[in-house]
Motif scaffolding. Structure first.
Motif, mmCIF file in Angstrom:
data_model
loop_
_atom_site.group_PDB
_atom_site.id
_atom_site.type_symbol
_atom_site.label_atom_id
_atom_site.label_comp_id
_atom_site.label_asym_id
_atom_site.label_seq_id
_atom_site.Cartn_x
_atom_site.Cartn_y
_atom_site.Cartn_z
ATOM 1 N N ARG A 117 4.763 2.374 26.219
ATOM 2 C CA ARG A 117 6.099 2.877 25.870
ATOM 3 C C ARG A 117 6.031 3.686 24.574
ATOM 4 O O ARG A 117 5.315 3.333 23.650
ATOM 5 N N ARG A 118 6.823 4.743 24.588
ATOM 6 C CA ARG A 118 6.863 5.537 23.352
ATOM 7 C C ARG A 118 7.793 4.869 22.359
ATOM 8 O O ARG A 118 8.825 4.315 22.734
ATOM 9 N N LYS A 119 7.412 4.978 21.132
ATOM 10 C CA LYS A 119 8.279 4.404 20.103
ATOM 11 C C LYS A 119 9.479 5.329 19.897
ATOM 12 O O LYS A 119 9.370 6.546 19.978
ATOM 13 N N ILE A 120 10.565 4.681 19.698
ATOM 14 C CA ILE A 120 11.780 5.478 19.458
ATOM 15 C C ILE A 120 11.613 6.228 18.146
ATOM 16 O O ILE A 120 11.101 5.707 17.160
ATOM 17 N N ALA A 121 12.064 7.474 18.185
ATOM 18 C CA ALA A 121 11.903 8.306 16.987
ATOM 19 C C ALA A 121 12.507 7.623 15.768
ATOM 20 O O ALA A 121 13.621 7.092 15.816
ATOM 21 N N ALA A 122 11.756 7.630 14.714
ATOM 22 C CA ALA A 122 12.206 6.905 13.524
ATOM 23 C C ALA A 122 12.915 7.834 12.552
ATOM 24 O O ALA A 122 13.077 9.013 12.801
ATOM 25 N N SER A 123 13.247 7.267 11.491
ATOM 26 C CA SER A 123 14.109 7.972 10.553
ATOM 27 C C SER A 123 13.561 9.271 9.969
ATOM 28 O O SER A 123 14.368 10.096 9.549
ATOM 29 N N LEU A 168 19.227 8.262 21.590
ATOM 30 C CA LEU A 168 19.503 8.427 23.022
ATOM 31 C C LEU A 168 18.508 9.400 23.669
ATOM 32 O O LEU A 168 18.049 9.192 24.796
ATOM 33 N N ARG A 169 18.147 10.439 22.921
ATOM 34 C CA ARG A 169 17.196 11.400 23.483
ATOM 35 C C ARG A 169 15.830 10.724 23.713
ATOM 36 O O ARG A 169 15.184 10.921 24.733
ATOM 37 N N GLY A 170 15.443 9.897 22.766
ATOM 38 C CA GLY A 170 14.168 9.153 22.920
ATOM 39 C C GLY A 170 14.209 8.241 24.129
ATOM 40 O O GLY A 170 13.258 8.159 24.907
ATOM 41 N N LEU A 171 15.316 7.567 24.301
ATOM 42 C CA LEU A 171 15.449 6.652 25.445
ATOM 43 C C LEU A 171 15.394 7.425 26.763
ATOM 44 O O LEU A 171 14.755 6.999 27.735
ATOM 45 N N ALA A 172 16.073 8.578 26.790
ATOM 46 C CA ALA A 172 16.073 9.394 28.010
ATOM 47 C C ALA A 172 14.655 9.860 28.348
ATOM 48 O O ALA A 172 14.218 9.817 29.508
ATOM 49 N N ASN A 173 13.924 10.283 27.317
ATOM 50 C CA ASN A 173 12.525 10.705 27.546
ATOM 51 C C ASN A 173 11.683 9.565 28.105
ATOM 52 O O ASN A 173 10.878 9.741 29.027
ATOM 53 N N GLN A 174 11.908 8.399 27.527
ATOM 54 C CA GLN A 174 11.134 7.230 27.956
ATOM 55 C C GLN A 174 11.414 6.896 29.419
ATOM 56 O O GLN A 174 10.498 6.639 30.214
ATOM 57 N N LEU A 175 12.709 6.926 29.779
ATOM 58 C CA LEU A 175 13.070 6.620 31.168
ATOM 59 C C LEU A 175 12.515 7.676 32.123
ATOM 60 O O LEU A 175 12.034 7.351 33.225
ATOM 61 N N ALA A 176 12.519 8.934 31.710
ATOM 62 C CA ALA A 176 11.992 9.999 32.575
ATOM 63 C C ALA A 176 10.495 9.800 32.804
ATOM 64 O O ALA A 176 9.984 9.972 33.922
ATOM 65 N N THR A 177 9.793 9.424 31.737
ATOM 66 C CA THR A 177 8.340 9.181 31.864
ATOM 67 C C THR A 177 8.070 8.032 32.821
ATOM 68 O O THR A 177 7.190 8.095 33.694
#
Lengths: 331, 196
Positions: A117-123, A168-177
């Motif tokens: 899993r990709r890590k959610i983009a951090a700060s 949300l963009r990170g989550l969407a990318n993760q789900l697409a992958t």
């Protein structure tokens, strides 16, 4: 050193007790004499090594070695025939099929079950609004405080909004992958399922074939086992080295032939039951393999039971009602 | 896909089957097994004198074929290659089991017993039977003492010196018997059409 022909004309009674080639360099004659025992693996270890080394340097011996190895291999056929246990084949085929299936994923280059899993983009990607330059002190301190509070509130709201969008963009990318990976796995599994289905069909076909062959073989073997008569066939001038045997049991027989050359497609070998009087009766067509052998199951009706001889002739493809071609075997 | 019948494979040469096996063709593998397993099993049982061991070695011999078919060097008959693999495995097993059973007297020169065949085609039965006849006839025509030396070396894995000790015969005599016996066997087999 020029190589000589194999000396086959040795004195059979010559028992050379002092002949020990392992302790000195071997001559060509030494090696030729040792080869028959070398191929049996019956020389002493040092002799085996010495002969092996000599052969590797004298290519002219390779052909002679191959001839003797072929002869040695024939000794395997001198072992008494025994029942072949069927379960060995079953176990072996299961082992091989398991190996085949185990090799499939590697061959298909399957992906890992789930990619990490990709890590959610951090700060670090969050944009922090620049700090407003210091203003000159105002006379109306209340309004200044109010504007400052409103500014901070707006900045905080924007910060939260941007942060949430990135999240949300990170989550969407993760789900697409994950979706792409799952689809790829599904495709691979469908391919594997299709292959297994094919293997299953093949195995079912093999089982059917084996059952059919077993039934035919049982008939042949019963005839061989209960044969009351064995008729030898000898080659004629048309096939002088050929031979055969016809086993007869009641109203059936099995013909086995050997050393007959395979025929072109427009010809066939045809077997004949030859009565003491009258014309030969056709008894079947026999296929001869590349190994120059063949067998034929023959039904012998009552009226043909008293044949005096049997024979085999070359006929046009499909056979003939009466012999027309060369007779190659006759009893 | 068109259902493949093993009958088609049974018409292929051993060399073709091995090429297909190196590409992991199951039907080719089965056809090769059906063609040679009987002879290999007879040979293994003759060497190790134990049914369970012979069956295990039969499986190991053909497992090696599955794994290393591409290593076949095409320098001789496939049957000879198979028999050599099997014989080496059996003799290794004998050496491993140090308490090697002595060969029973009735094993020496034992020819056909009541044979029972597998479910392969009758053609295969015929071919084996004829080949056994040819080889045994050739051995029958070799003097007994020479034949014994060949059988002790081939089936028991004995060296010349071991045969000399086993038969209480001078080593030089054994050497002569083995060489002449092999040359006679070769001439007799050639005269009868083997080896091809």
């Amino acid at each position: 050193m020029p190589e000589k022909q194999t000396p086959y004309d040795h004195d059979p009674d010559n028992q050379d007790q002092n002949h020990n080639p392992s302790n000195h360099s071997l001559s060509y004659e030494d090696v030729v004499e040792l080869l028959p025992v070398f191929v049996l693996g019956a020389l002493e270890p040092d002799e085996m090594l010495a002969v092996d080394s000599y052969i590797s340097q004298h290519q002219g011996l390779i052909e002679r070695l191959a001839q003797l190895e072929a002869t040695t291999a024939q000794l395997a056929y001198a072992a008494p025939p025994l029942p072949l246990p069927g379960h060995v084949k079953t176990q072996l085929m299961q082992r091989v099929q398991a190996d085949l299936v185990a090799q499939q994923p590697a061959a298909l280059n399957l992906p890992a079950v789930f990619p990490p899993r990709r890590k959610i983009a951090a700060s670090p990607s969050v944009v922090v609004p620049p700090t407003a330059p210091p203003r000159k002190p105002q006379t109306h301190w209340f309004s200044t405080v109010t504007r400052t509070l409103i500014g901070v509130g707006v900045a905080a709201a924007m910060f939260l909004l941007v942060f949430r969008m990135i999240q949300l963009r990170g989550l969407a990318n993760q789900l697409a992958t994950q979706l792409a990976s799952t689809q790829q796995q599904l495709t691979t599994l469908q391919a594997q399922n299709s292959q297994l289905h094919t293997i299953n069909q093949t195995l079912e076909q093999q089982l059917q074939d084996q059952n059919t062959q077993m039934a035919a073989l049982k008939t042949n073997l019963n005839t061989l086992a209960y044969a009351s008569q064995m008729i030898e066939l000898k080659g004629t001038d048309a096939a002088p080295t050929a031979n055969g045997v016809f086993y007869v049991a009641n109203h059936a027989g099995v013909l086995m032939v050997h050393d007959l050359p395979p025929l072109p497609k427009n010809q066939t070998y045809q077997f004949w039951l030859i009565p003491a009087e009258g014309a030969p009766l056709p008894a079947g067509l026999i296929h001869v393999t590349e190994s120059k052998m063949g067998s034929l199951m023959v039904n012998i009706p009552d009226q043909n039971g008293n044949f005096a001889k049997v024979g085999l002739s070359i006929e046009p493809s499909g056979g003939s009602p009466a012999p027309t071609g060369s007779i190659v075997l006759i009893s | 896909m068109q259902p493949s019948s093993i009958d088609k494979y049974r018409t292929y040469s051993d060399e073709t089957l091995l090429q297909l096996i190196s590409r992991k063709d199951l039907l080719a593998y089965e056809a090769l097994y059906d063609r040679h397993a009987q002879t290999v099993h007879n040979l293994l049982k003759r060497i190790v004198h134990d049914s369970a061991t012979a069956e295990e070695l039969l499986q190991e011999t053909f497992w090696q074929v599955w794994q290393k078919a591409e290593q076949y060097a095409e320098k001789g008959a496939v049957a000879a290659w198979l028999n050599r693999i099997a014989r080496n495995k059996a003799l290794d097993q004998l050496r491993h089991d140090k308490a090697r059973p002595r060969m029973a007297d009735d094993d020496i020169g034992m020819l056909e017993q009541s044979p029972t065949y597998s479910y392969e085609g009758a053609e295969k039965v015929v071919e084996q039977r004829l080949q056994q006849q040819q080889v045994n006839q050739a051995l029958d025509n070799i003097p007994g003492e020479q034949r014994l030396c060949l059988e002790l070396a081939y089936f028991e894995g004995m060296s010349q010196s071991q045969i000399a000790e086993y038969t209480s015969t001078p080593l030089g005599t054994i050497k002569t018997r083995m060489r002449i016996g092999m040359e006679k066997l070769e001439r007799l087999l050639r005269a009868s059409g083997y080896p091809e």
